[in-house]
Enzyme design. Structure first.
Site, PDB file in Angstrom:
ATOM      1  N   GLN A   1       0.645  -0.675   0.264  1.00 19.75           N
ATOM      2  CA  GLN A   1       0.223   0.450  -0.132  1.00 19.75           C
ATOM      3  C   GLN A   1       0.902   1.386   0.396  1.00 19.75           C
ATOM      4  O   GLN A   1       1.903   1.142   0.912  1.00 19.75           O
ATOM      5  CB  GLN A   1      -0.728  -0.120   0.923  1.00 19.75           C
ATOM      6  CG  GLN A   1      -1.524   1.554   2.043  1.00 19.75           C
ATOM      7  CD  GLN A   1      -2.694   1.114   2.982  1.00 19.75           C
ATOM      8  OE1 GLN A   1      -3.007  -0.186   3.340  1.00 19.75           O
ATOM      9  NE2 GLN A   1      -2.367   2.088   3.523  1.00 19.75           N
ATOM     10  N   GLY A   2       1.102   2.342  -0.443  1.00 23.43           N
ATOM     11  CA  GLY A   2       1.388   3.200  -0.867  1.00 23.43           C
ATOM     12  C   GLY A   2       0.452   4.581  -0.560  1.00 23.43           C
ATOM     13  O   GLY A   2       0.033   5.130  -1.660  1.00 23.43           O
TER      14      GLY A   2
ATOM     15  N   SER B   1       1.214   6.702   2.566  1.00 26.32           N
ATOM     16  CA  SER B   1       1.858   7.931   3.275  1.00 26.32           C
ATOM     17  C   SER B   1       2.905   8.317   2.503  1.00 26.32           C
ATOM     18  O   SER B   1       3.742   8.031   1.429  1.00 26.32           O
ATOM     19  CB  SER B   1       2.540   6.939   4.749  1.00 26.32           C
ATOM     20  OG  SER B   1       1.642   7.061   5.513  1.00 26.32           O
TER      21      SER B   1
ATOM     22  N   SER C   1       4.805  -0.775   3.776  1.00 26.25           N
ATOM     23  CA  SER C   1       4.619  -2.067   4.913  1.00 26.25           C
ATOM     24  C   SER C   1       4.978  -3.683   3.717  1.00 26.25           C
ATOM     25  O   SER C   1       4.230  -3.841   2.990  1.00 26.25           O
ATOM     26  CB  SER C   1       3.532  -2.569   6.042  1.00 26.25           C
ATOM     27  OG  SER C   1       4.315  -3.733   6.115  1.00 26.25           O
TER      28      SER C   1
ATOM     29  N   GLU D   1     -10.748  -1.785   6.038  1.00 25.69           N
ATOM     30  CA  GLU D   1      -9.802  -2.416   7.171  1.00 25.69           C
ATOM     31  C   GLU D   1      -9.712  -2.703   8.198  1.00 25.69           C
ATOM     32  O   GLU D   1      -9.944  -3.579   8.943  1.00 25.69           O
ATOM     33  CB  GLU D   1      -8.579  -1.131   7.582  1.00 25.69           C
ATOM     34  CG  GLU D   1      -7.296  -1.167   6.283  1.00 25.69           C
ATOM     35  CD  GLU D   1      -6.661  -0.102   7.176  1.00 25.69           C
ATOM     36  OE1 GLU D   1      -6.944   0.941   8.195  1.00 25.69           O
ATOM     37  OE2 GLU D   1      -5.151  -0.475   7.025  1.00 25.69           O
TER      38      GLU D   1
ATOM     39  N   ASN E   1      -2.763   8.180  16.924  1.00 22.45           N
ATOM     40  CA  ASN E   1      -4.270   8.092  17.602  1.00 22.45           C
ATOM     41  C   ASN E   1      -4.734   9.303  17.617  1.00 22.45           C
ATOM     42  O   ASN E   1      -5.276   9.536  17.712  1.00 22.45           O
ATOM     43  CB  ASN E   1      -3.581   7.746  19.503  1.00 22.45           C
ATOM     44  CG  ASN E   1      -3.743   6.489  19.416  1.00 22.45           C
ATOM     45  OD1 ASN E   1      -3.711   5.464  18.545  1.00 22.45           O
ATOM     46  ND2 ASN E   1      -3.116   5.358  21.162  1.00 22.45           N
TER      47      ASN E   1
END
Lengths: 392, 352, 392, 352
Positions: free
Chosen positions: C128-129, C131, C163, C246, C370
């Protein structure tokens, strides 16, 4: 760096303790151990005068005005012995710790002569008119108006959370004197006599059933033209100066009150076996450490050469004690167990520890909420960007 | 496996929610607080007009059947309004004990009257209770709504008795209680005749689980109400020229409340459902629900005060009603530490 | 409301358990219990294919695309048994749980045929790209550019925290396709093959010494014109849709991993006596309760009729598990004591519990910190005013 | 009574602060981490060029005199840079033990070499240590900088011995340690000759109090550095078009760090000062300082990672050095719970 007291200081400690214990065993034994600020108001006004008669009323002040020019160490000692002797809190706290120093710092000679002797003598009880219903944490949005008419200021508006206004003689108020001004500009700091037709006081009953706080209504209330401190429009600066005095030696006296509360919790825990619970033991230790650190934090603040300087560490003090005490209230109840939720009084009145639990919920709110404190710490202490004001 | 309300459960939630929102007003609750902590008209409406009082109690005793999930739904709605009712002591504890452990005669004698609201029961345990045959000497300082009770269900944790409040040797003293919506009474028994329930183990199990569920669900409703009311206030209240709800620190605190509350909701309905399905994990779930939901309530009620500023700690504002109810729910029926210690023993595989 | 599983479901559970345990005792016993995502990558790709060969790779998908159209209960059961059997996490998690459902929902028929079989077969590993270095939590400020040149998209820029990029075959990227556009407008969602000269991957070593995350550099990287999902400029909508996946059933599998971690802590506490410490016991109980509540929270989310709806409760899930797991890491170390700070490995590598402690510091950051989660909860869940964007 | 630094103390703070800021760079620390966790050039500069290593040790043994306050000042400065030095084991524990409990001969033999940095000492306790006369068998897995030690000060909490690292029967195994700036070694003694210190009680008391003060002061410096670096980052880093330090939730978290740190500062200097003045409350103060300051450090280091976002948990960024040091300081020399339990016993008036 030196924490110990000198032999002379220890002599002074003995003198304080002897006198205070004598009073609490003698003429004023009826008020010993009263913890509520609203308890026995008349006797406590007499106590203010008794302190003054023996020159214990404002020992940090110049001798000229009834003080003793006590050193920091002596003030620390007096505050500690005062609480240790079980003497109730000062009903003229605001006069002695806030109004007096403000007049000493910013007042004219004439104002000093007019106000200081009465405060020092325990005859002029002061209260504080800062907050307003729509400006709880936002001093700069004060709406109470004052207008100079002839030789009098005429004040209209409303203040709230005026602690002890119902037993006070004078109130200092932040007013808006410049029509149409906004924010910290155009504010003026006035001292007003309370006993007049234009001022009406209504108690606010609190969570604990007691009414220490008030709403104070001003309807064409009056004070003489020379009752302002500083100049017209200077109110913000004076108010900020005054708030800095809140972080003075009186914090140590306050802490001794906390000491008494914690000691009562420790005694209760030993008595009912809660002291055997490892979880309670951890919390007692944390409370003890927190209290000690408040003491040494206050001594660090007070040991700075320039006491008026609000440095970063001093900014952290309010949230520290308020949060500590709120946690202490919860610990008290957990030590007491369900029995803490029952009062021996027929009315809705609470003994020290349950009252601590209830009343301490206001500690993190009045005098600047914890949220406001964190803003101050971040912005003034750490130099972070200010919260933007809205335009609503 | 479907962890969502059935249509019937949704309907009960809506009915109870509307009833309490309309009737259990702050004004009426405060009136009840000044007396014995019971809003009689509310109790009458709840028991008789809505007939919600029979939920979770067997139809044979005049109850409505259904289970803990439905009981939780109702307690949640009552808790959201801090309703002044003897639901916990009279229905969740006493009536459940009688229904589960009483004889047919005892059930027939008491359940219809408790369900109709005609009689109110108190419930207490006294581990040091002296039983001379069925003559009881002992008492408790913590009997909810005890001054209003017509009977008491009393246990020493081994046996369970029904005691009539008007029996000779019973004395009941009202006590000034922190939570005035559910005042505690000091009940003393001095050689008082009790009527023993034939199945005390079943009675105790039922009273405990329904008591835990009711306390937890009430806490859930209360916590959600604290959040809802504070959110509403935060959108109206202007400080520094902005609605206070636009300040990020304020928003985040409300978000944290919601995170806790959603977990409390899972806890309450997990426990209720596990009991109804007689799942093994019910034993852990009730401890989890009682401790988690009441801690959540206390935290949310404290936050409600804090986030309302000065007005939040006045008597006039309702925040203190929530706060005191939350505190009393935390303490009664075992502290959070006690419940968690039970859970620890379970997961560590220690004998209970 | 019903928590129990039907008898058929329990049969299915047995089938899952039998097959998984058989694999972990047989051909794939070498990867049983591997907890690090970076461990044994080649064998784990083979494991993806083994799953696919027995139609366990994407059981919630339509049968047409290699799934089993499993019910919610079946998906829950499979996730639970998968972790219970000690099977390592899916290296194609992103393909199966995010890319696949996104293509199924938003892709064209042609795209489904192009991508889904490879994903289902465990042959197309996705990463996954999203950020970027200057847009960690701020997806809307993406700068990576894509331009259509002839029949190819040409991409330039940099992604971070990709990741497992180093073992992946494809990457989906959010790119800015409209020159000069700002915020969520002008973004496009592209799928790109990784093995090409225009893409360079550099591992980022983390606090635990491992390198699961990567920086991915795009220098005239290319993909065919039909590799976009949705329309040009639709990227924000697709990305938001993807993120909603997700919160799907895969959370339950993740929780079973947590279950294994907590069980290991409980075993350690029993073994070394920490289980006798009342403070540790409280924390173990809290951890246990927290984990159970995650499970039932997930079941509540999944039991909503409309699974794609992001309701308030679902918004709370990320911060809940991330905070729980960070606390679990601290509990693990407190149970282990100082011995937890020593590794048996010669290199800087850590066994499950110390690794949990270190790695979990990233749980509260990646996938939305968070702080971002609290914004989302307050703004979307509670309807509070949005944080203003700055102009800097 | 004056709770502020003297001029001399201020000077020491400035000297040490400047020295560590200039020399204990991230690059040098990382180099040391790859070896035995000691930056030799830094240690040399510290001991010989600045002569700060003798602070808190008697002038008769080649020390600089002064007390725990000055030792704390230095440890705070070293902690702010996560400096890779054997200060804790070699100076605060071993040298303090020898200075307080050693014979004149032992002091003369070891103190000058420890203070000059020529020799490095490890310190450990082993409650199960077997002493056959002065031949020792036992060991510890937690000896800081043990692989670099020339001697060990070893105690069974009743007696204290000096053991030479090259004595037959001593084996030292390096261990992969979470905090690589102060790696732990496994030291085993197998019938090794030890040299007994004549006053073990004094030695233990000195090693404990200096160890607690050093750990606490290091933690204070580290926590302050975490705050300072995060504040700086928050003013530079732009997200959502604003410096992240302008977000109120972020600001409040930094404010909370500062509130804790200021308390930790009071704790460290209260304890140090109380020891130097031989005040009764020193006994409580050291436990308060060790537990409060190291908890504060851990919290601040965790916050530092969190508030840096993704980069905060990379190896490349220094945040993990602080985080791991903070964790190791929390654990070593007694956990926070253990120290608080000591304090509880004191305030409850229980026998120690």
């Amino acid at each position: 760096m030196k924490l110990g007291f000198s032999p002379q200081d220890e002599l002074f400690r003995q003198e304080c303790a002897d006198w205070l214990n004598g009073q609490m065993a003698g003429e004023f034994r009826d008020i010993k151990g009263v913890t509520k600020l609203t308890g026995s108001p008349e006797r406590r006004k007499e106590w203010e005068q008794q302190l003054a008669a023996h020159r214990w009323s404002c020992i940090g002040w110049p001798s000229q005005w009834g003080g003793r020019e006590a050193t920091l160490a002596q003030q620390v000692i007096f505050a500690e012995e005062y609480a240790r002797a079980g003497v109730p809190g000062r009903v003229n706290h605001i006069g002695v710790e806030l109004a007096g120093p403000t007049i000493l710092t910013f007042g004219t000679e004439e104002q000093k002569q007019r106000f200081l002797p009465g405060i020092a003598a325990g005859k002029t009880i002061f209260c504080q008119g800062f907050s307003e219903p729509n400006a709880g944490s936002d001093l700069a949005s004060v709406r109470t108006k004052a207008k100079l008419e002839g030789d009098e200021w005429v004040v209209n508006g409303q203040k709230i959370w005026t602690s002890l206004a119902h037993i006070s003689d004078w109130i200092f108020v932040i007013t808006r004197t410049e029509e149409g001004s906004k924010g910290p500009k155009g504010l003026t700091f006035l001292m007003m006599p309370i006993d007049q037709p234009g001022i009406e006081i209504r108690g606010i009953r609190q969570i604990n059933g007691d009414a220490e706080f008030n709403e104070t209504f001003f309807t064409d209330a009056r004070c003489s033209a020379d009752s302002l401190i500083g100049a017209v429009g200077d109110g913000w600066r004076i108010a900020m100066g005054l708030l800095a005095f809140e972080r003075g030696v009186s914090t140590l006296g306050q802490q001794m009150g906390f000491r008494n509360e914690l000691d009562e919790i420790i005694a209760a825990a030993k008595a009912n076996g809660a002291a055997n619970d490892p979880l309670i033991r951890q919390r007692l230790a944390k409370a003890e450490v927190g209290l000690r650190l408040m003491r040494y934090g206050a001594l660090r603040m007070l040991s700075q050469t320039d006491h008026s300087r609000i440095d970063g560490a001093a900014l952290t003090y309010k949230i520290q004690w308020a949060s500590w005490r709120r946690n202490l209230g919860e610990l008290a109840m957990d030590v007491l167990g369900q029995g803490g939720e029952i009062s021996d009084h027929a009315e809705y009145e609470w003994d020290t520890l349950p009252n601590l639990f209830l009343f301490s919920r206001s500690d993190t709110i009045y005098g600047g909420t914890n949220q406001i404190q964190r803003n101050l710490i971040a912005e003034r202490g750490l130099g972070l960007p200010r919260e933007p004001r809205g335009t609503a | 496996m479907e962890f969502a309300f059935s249509d019937e459960q949704t309907m009960i939630a809506e009915t109870a929610g509307a009833f309490f929102a309309e009737n259990a007003t702050s004004e009426r609750t405060r009136k009840a607080m000044a007396n014995d902590g019971i809003d009689r008209a509310l109790w009458h409406g709840f028991c008789q007009e809505l007939g919600l009082s029979g939920i979770g109690l067997p139809e044979s005793g005049g109850g409505a059947g259904l289970g803990m999930v439905e009981l939780a739904v109702i307690a949640e709605a009552a808790g959201a309004q801090v309703a002044a009712l003897p639901m916990l002591g009279s229905l969740a504890q006493a009536a459940q004990a009688i229904a589960a452990g009483g004889s047919e005669g005892q059930q027939a004698e008491w359940l219809p009257r408790l369900i109709s609201g005609e009689a109110i029961a108190g419930y207490f345990h006294d581990a040091a209770l002296q039983a001379d045959g069925d003559r009881l000497t002992g008492g408790s300082r913590f009997v909810t709504h005890g001054t209003s009770a017509d009977l008491f269900v009393v246990t020493n944790m081994r046996q369970v008795w029904v005691v009539r409040a008007d029996a000779p040797g019973v004395s009941v003293t009202p006590q000034t209680s922190m939570d005035q919506t559910r005042p505690l009474a000091h009940v003393r028994l001095d050689n008082v005749p009790g009527e023993r329930l034939p199945d005390p183990a079943a009675a105790l199990a039922a009273a405990h689980r329904a008591g835990f569920i009711t306390a937890a669900a009430e806490a859930l409703g209360g916590a959600q109400a604290c959040l809802d009311r504070t959110v509403a206030y935060s959108k109206e209240r202007i400080q520094f020229g902005r609605p206070i709800g636009s300040f990020q620190a304020y928003k985040h605190r409300l978000a944290d409340m919601m995170v806790e509350i959603e977990q409390a909701r899972s806890a309450v309905y997990w426990a209720a459902c596990a009991i109804d399905e007689e799942a093994d994990e019910a034993a852990m779930a009730v401890h989890a629900a009682k401790s988690f939901a009441t801690d959540t309530y206390f935290r949310c009620a404290g936050d409600m005060i804090q986030l309302h500023g000065g007005i939040g700690f006045t008597w006039e504002h309702d925040a203190h009603l929530f706060f005191k109810r939350a505190r009393s729910l935390q303490t009664m029926l075992g502290s959070g530490d006690w419940h968690r210690e039970r859970i620890a023993a379970m997961i560590l595989g220690e004998a209970a």
